[in-house]
Design a protein around this motif. Structure first.
Motif, PDB file in Angstrom:
ATOM      1  N   ILE A  91      13.891  49.039  -9.971  1.00 54.12           N
ATOM      2  CA  ILE A  91      12.664  48.293 -10.218  1.00 54.12           C
ATOM      3  C   ILE A  91      12.661  47.619 -11.585  1.00 54.12           C
ATOM      4  O   ILE A  91      12.356  46.449 -11.722  1.00 54.12           O
ATOM      5  CB  ILE A  91      11.444  49.245 -10.132  1.00 54.12           C
ATOM      6  CG1 ILE A  91      11.351  49.862  -8.741  1.00 54.12           C
ATOM      7  CG2 ILE A  91      10.170  48.521 -10.494  1.00 54.12           C
ATOM      8  CD1 ILE A  91      10.901  48.921  -7.665  1.00 54.12           C
ATOM      9  N   TRP A 116      13.908  43.858  -1.970  1.00 56.60           N
ATOM     10  CA  TRP A 116      12.967  42.777  -1.693  1.00 56.60           C
ATOM     11  C   TRP A 116      12.607  42.677  -0.227  1.00 56.60           C
ATOM     12  O   TRP A 116      11.465  42.459   0.140  1.00 56.60           O
ATOM     13  CB  TRP A 116      13.539  41.436  -2.162  1.00 56.60           C
ATOM     14  CG  TRP A 116      13.062  41.151  -3.528  1.00 56.60           C
ATOM     15  CD1 TRP A 116      13.787  41.161  -4.675  1.00 56.60           C
ATOM     16  CD2 TRP A 116      11.719  40.839  -3.892  1.00 56.60           C
ATOM     17  NE1 TRP A 116      12.975  40.902  -5.735  1.00 56.60           N
ATOM     18  CE2 TRP A 116      11.707  40.692  -5.284  1.00 56.60           C
ATOM     19  CE3 TRP A 116      10.530  40.687  -3.174  1.00 56.60           C
ATOM     20  CZ2 TRP A 116      10.540  40.380  -5.991  1.00 56.60           C
ATOM     21  CZ3 TRP A 116       9.364  40.382  -3.873  1.00 56.60           C
ATOM     22  CH2 TRP A 116       9.376  40.234  -5.262  1.00 56.60           C
ATOM     23  N   TYR A 119       9.950  45.058   0.532  1.00 50.32           N
ATOM     24  CA  TYR A 119       8.610  44.655   0.096  1.00 50.32           C
ATOM     25  C   TYR A 119       8.076  43.507   0.949  1.00 50.32           C
ATOM     26  O   TYR A 119       6.870  43.420   1.199  1.00 50.32           O
ATOM     27  CB  TYR A 119       8.615  44.298  -1.391  1.00 50.32           C
ATOM     28  CG  TYR A 119       8.481  45.521  -2.256  1.00 50.32           C
ATOM     29  CD1 TYR A 119       9.584  46.303  -2.571  1.00 50.32           C
ATOM     30  CD2 TYR A 119       7.225  45.947  -2.704  1.00 50.32           C
ATOM     31  CE1 TYR A 119       9.461  47.456  -3.315  1.00 50.32           C
ATOM     32  CE2 TYR A 119       7.094  47.097  -3.456  1.00 50.32           C
ATOM     33  CZ  TYR A 119       8.212  47.847  -3.759  1.00 50.32           C
ATOM     34  OH  TYR A 119       8.062  48.990  -4.487  1.00 50.32           O
ATOM     35  N   ARG A 120       8.965  42.635   1.384  1.00 49.71           N
ATOM     36  CA  ARG A 120       8.544  41.482   2.184  1.00 49.71           C
ATOM     37  C   ARG A 120       8.172  41.871   3.605  1.00 49.71           C
ATOM     38  O   ARG A 120       7.212  41.376   4.179  1.00 49.71           O
ATOM     39  CB  ARG A 120       9.687  40.467   2.279  1.00 49.71           C
ATOM     40  CG  ARG A 120      10.001  39.742   0.995  1.00 49.71           C
ATOM     41  CD  ARG A 120      10.533  38.341   1.321  1.00 49.71           C
ATOM     42  NE  ARG A 120      10.075  37.394   0.334  1.00 49.71           N
ATOM     43  CZ  ARG A 120       8.829  36.960   0.242  1.00 49.71           C
ATOM     44  NH1 ARG A 120       7.917  37.346   1.100  1.00 49.71           N
ATOM     45  NH2 ARG A 120       8.493  36.106  -0.706  1.00 49.71           N
ATOM     46  N   PRO A 123       5.599  46.620   4.474  1.00 49.78           N
ATOM     47  CA  PRO A 123       4.635  47.075   3.459  1.00 49.78           C
ATOM     48  C   PRO A 123       4.439  48.577   3.454  1.00 49.78           C
ATOM     49  O   PRO A 123       4.265  49.167   2.388  1.00 49.78           O
ATOM     50  CB  PRO A 123       3.348  46.345   3.830  1.00 49.78           C
ATOM     51  CG  PRO A 123       3.585  45.713   5.157  1.00 49.78           C
ATOM     52  CD  PRO A 123       5.058  45.562   5.322  1.00 49.78           C
ATOM     53  N   THR A 130       6.278  53.323  -3.791  1.00 54.77           N
ATOM     54  CA  THR A 130       5.333  53.524  -4.888  1.00 54.77           C
ATOM     55  C   THR A 130       4.859  54.973  -4.911  1.00 54.77           C
ATOM     56  O   THR A 130       4.722  55.574  -5.974  1.00 54.77           O
ATOM     57  CB  THR A 130       4.129  52.577  -4.749  1.00 54.77           C
ATOM     58  OG1 THR A 130       4.602  51.254  -4.514  1.00 54.77           O
ATOM     59  CG2 THR A 130       3.302  52.583  -6.015  1.00 54.77           C
TER      60      THR A 130
ATOM     61  N   TYR B 119      -0.433  45.340  -0.447  1.00 54.83           N
ATOM     62  CA  TYR B 119       0.888  45.605   0.116  1.00 54.83           C
ATOM     63  C   TYR B 119       1.186  44.726   1.319  1.00 54.83           C
ATOM     64  O   TYR B 119       2.318  44.329   1.547  1.00 54.83           O
ATOM     65  CB  TYR B 119       1.038  47.100   0.466  1.00 54.83           C
ATOM     66  CG  TYR B 119       1.426  47.915  -0.739  1.00 54.83           C
ATOM     67  CD1 TYR B 119       0.476  48.337  -1.654  1.00 54.83           C
ATOM     68  CD2 TYR B 119       2.762  48.198  -1.007  1.00 54.83           C
ATOM     69  CE1 TYR B 119       0.831  49.043  -2.782  1.00 54.83           C
ATOM     70  CE2 TYR B 119       3.123  48.907  -2.142  1.00 54.83           C
ATOM     71  CZ  TYR B 119       2.163  49.326  -3.022  1.00 54.83           C
ATOM     72  OH  TYR B 119       2.525  50.007  -4.141  1.00 54.83           O
ATOM     73  N   PRO B 123       3.564  40.882  -1.484  1.00 52.63           N
ATOM     74  CA  PRO B 123       4.701  41.762  -1.818  1.00 52.63           C
ATOM     75  C   PRO B 123       5.068  41.722  -3.289  1.00 52.63           C
ATOM     76  O   PRO B 123       5.449  42.744  -3.851  1.00 52.63           O
ATOM     77  CB  PRO B 123       5.833  41.224  -0.936  1.00 52.63           C
ATOM     78  CG  PRO B 123       5.357  39.947  -0.348  1.00 52.63           C
ATOM     79  CD  PRO B 123       3.880  39.968  -0.377  1.00 52.63           C
ATOM     80  N   GLU B 124       4.934  40.564  -3.928  1.00 52.91           N
ATOM     81  CA  GLU B 124       5.327  40.557  -5.353  1.00 52.91           C
ATOM     82  C   GLU B 124       4.375  41.393  -6.180  1.00 52.91           C
ATOM     83  O   GLU B 124       4.802  42.083  -7.106  1.00 52.91           O
ATOM     84  CB  GLU B 124       5.517  39.187  -5.947  1.00 52.91           C
ATOM     85  CG  GLU B 124       4.695  37.953  -5.777  1.00 52.91           C
ATOM     86  CD  GLU B 124       3.646  37.817  -4.708  1.00 52.91           C
ATOM     87  OE1 GLU B 124       3.921  38.162  -3.538  1.00 52.91           O
ATOM     88  OE2 GLU B 124       2.566  37.321  -5.023  1.00 52.91           O
ATOM     89  N   ALA B 126       2.739  43.993  -4.993  1.00 47.59           N
ATOM     90  CA  ALA B 126       3.062  45.372  -4.616  1.00 47.59           C
ATOM     91  C   ALA B 126       4.248  45.856  -5.443  1.00 47.59           C
ATOM     92  O   ALA B 126       4.268  46.976  -5.958  1.00 47.59           O
ATOM     93  CB  ALA B 126       3.387  45.448  -3.124  1.00 47.59           C
ATOM     94  N   PHE B 127       5.216  44.971  -5.581  1.00 45.03           N
ATOM     95  CA  PHE B 127       6.381  45.295  -6.402  1.00 45.03           C
ATOM     96  C   PHE B 127       5.953  45.588  -7.840  1.00 45.03           C
ATOM     97  O   PHE B 127       6.431  46.544  -8.459  1.00 45.03           O
ATOM     98  CB  PHE B 127       7.362  44.126  -6.362  1.00 45.03           C
ATOM     99  CG  PHE B 127       8.706  44.449  -6.909  1.00 45.03           C
ATOM    100  CD1 PHE B 127       9.697  44.973  -6.089  1.00 45.03           C
ATOM    101  CD2 PHE B 127       8.997  44.230  -8.248  1.00 45.03           C
ATOM    102  CE1 PHE B 127      10.950  45.280  -6.596  1.00 45.03           C
ATOM    103  CE2 PHE B 127      10.240  44.542  -8.765  1.00 45.03           C
ATOM    104  CZ  PHE B 127      11.218  45.064  -7.932  1.00 45.03           C
TER     105      PHE B 127
END
Lengths: 244, 244
Positions: A91, A116, A119-120, A123, A130, B119, B123-124, B126-127
């Motif tokens: 991260i 990525w 995350y994309r 979710p 997290t 989320y 996504p960004e 959330a990241f």
DNA sequence: CGGGCACTTGACGCCAGTCAAGCAACGTGG
DNA sequence: CCACGTTGCTTGACTGGCGTCAAGTGCCCG
């Protein structure tokens, strides 16, 4: 060595882990870049390194540790099966501690770039990541309180309670009250900010009092309640937790 | 009191924070549930509580702290503007520490249920949340190493270096080498696992040696390099970091 | 003016660190 | 097969950093 499919992952039906749906397993199967087996003593991640890999521990035990400029060593945490390692590098770009195998270990390998995708497209799995980071923070908060406030005996009792509960949760309780604990006294000492000598003497005293017996790589806790009381902690049931 | 739009958020162009795009600001504007202002001494989050809110600190300073069963207090970290609080409760359902305001504070308020939206749709962001959790873990790792390995003088020097760098990064360096630090000696002592008396004597000694002067709520560091050396740390530039 | 709070300072004692020596188990090579 | 070095555990003697107790100061506030 054959690579295990996520559908047969030993963690799926193990202890406190929340199993994945078939759909998630398919996705994770694609996410998984390979498997890694290392011998005892191997450095898996180095402090300060920008490694392109993340791991989930499938088998074996290890240590997270940090070294000060002048060489003093601090053990940050004990690494057990199911633990995710390399999140910080994944991260933030850089680890603040090293990870070393203490027994032979087998890990599931992921590629950092693929994070990525997760995350994309996923979710709920991103949320799980997290969750994992927050859980680590949670634990480190307790550790800080322990090093800051508890005396030597309490620290050792606290650490052994935590380890016992985690190991038992993983199903490693061979006979009642007994779990494997293949670390050295020096590791525990470095985890708790105590000297080896003092750790040894305190362990002897606890053994004489029948509070805990840690010898030959086995940890025996006849009365967990009593040990927890000595540690000034509550034994909290470990929460069901996600993994990758 | 008027509520600030995310487009005018004081953190946007401040110090180490990575500004949001207009699009992100719009989204966060919807995510933002309100604003909260509290006086000095207010408990914002309670250990063990399942609060439905998350916060980003806009102004003011506070403490994360944890209390053992028998009443001993451990300060986990110092809370400064830009810090995100309540992540553990938001993600895992329960805080492991309390958060208390030390000066009057103003916070941006989010709803826990809305985290999912983030989320699902962003996504960004959330990241970024995971980034924040990992950063906290990173810092706590250093804290563990400090409490475990450094002696009293080193601990105090270490903490003051960290605080100075953070505060300077936020643009709070009024005159060169001087930042506000509105805590009590007791807070620092509880953060470092030292007694108040010992903390006081060590601070006096450091002041006499011209290493640091912390008095009247102001922290003066004439030679940051020297102080860092005393602390056995490197002054690492704080990374550019996301916020919500 | 009295009480509370944060900060100081001195006297004293203990927990835990350091130094040092010894033992058992192991693996290596002559 | 035994000498030998290494690693981990154990124990005793000594020391010192840091905690506790206690008393005192300055400042703010009711």
């Amino acid at each position: 060595m054959k690579m295990i499919s996520c559908h047969d992952c030993p963690l799926q039906d193990c202890g406190p882990f929340i199993p994945h749906s078939d759909e998630e397993k398919d996705f994770l199967g694609g996410f998984k870049a390979g498997e890694m087996a290392v011998g005892a003593g191997t450095q898996i991640l180095m402090e300060g390194a920008k490694t392109p890999q993340l791991f989930t521990v499938l088998e074996g035990m290890g240590l997270r540790e940090k070294t000060l400029e002048d060489g003093r060593r601090q053990v940050i945490n004990f690494v057990l099966p199911g633990d995710f390692i390399g999140l910080q590098a994944g991260i933030m770009g850089e680890m603040n501690h090293s990870v070393e195998a203490v027994t032979p270990m087998r890990c599931c390998v992921f590629r950092r770039e693929d994070l990525w995708l997760l995350y994309r497209n996923r979710p709920e799995l991103a949320f799980d990541l997290t969750w994992i980071a927050a859980a680590e923070e949670y634990f480190l908060g307790e550790t800080v309180a322990t090093l800051g406030q508890r005396d030597g005996t309490e620290r050792i009792a606290w650490a052994l309670v935590k380890l016992f509960v985690r190991l038992r949760g993983l199903g490693l309780e061979a006979e009642p009250g007994t779990v494997p604990l293949p670390y050295r006294q020096q590791d525990l000492a470095d985890a708790l900010g105590l000297s080896l000598v003092h750790t040894n003497k305190t362990l002897s005293r606890l053994r004489a009092q029948r509070m805990v017996d840690w010898s030959d790589g086995m940890l025996r806790v006849p009365d967990l309640e009593a040990l927890a009381e000595l540690a000034v902690t509550e034994i909290e049931a470990l929460p069901r937790r996600p993994f990758l």
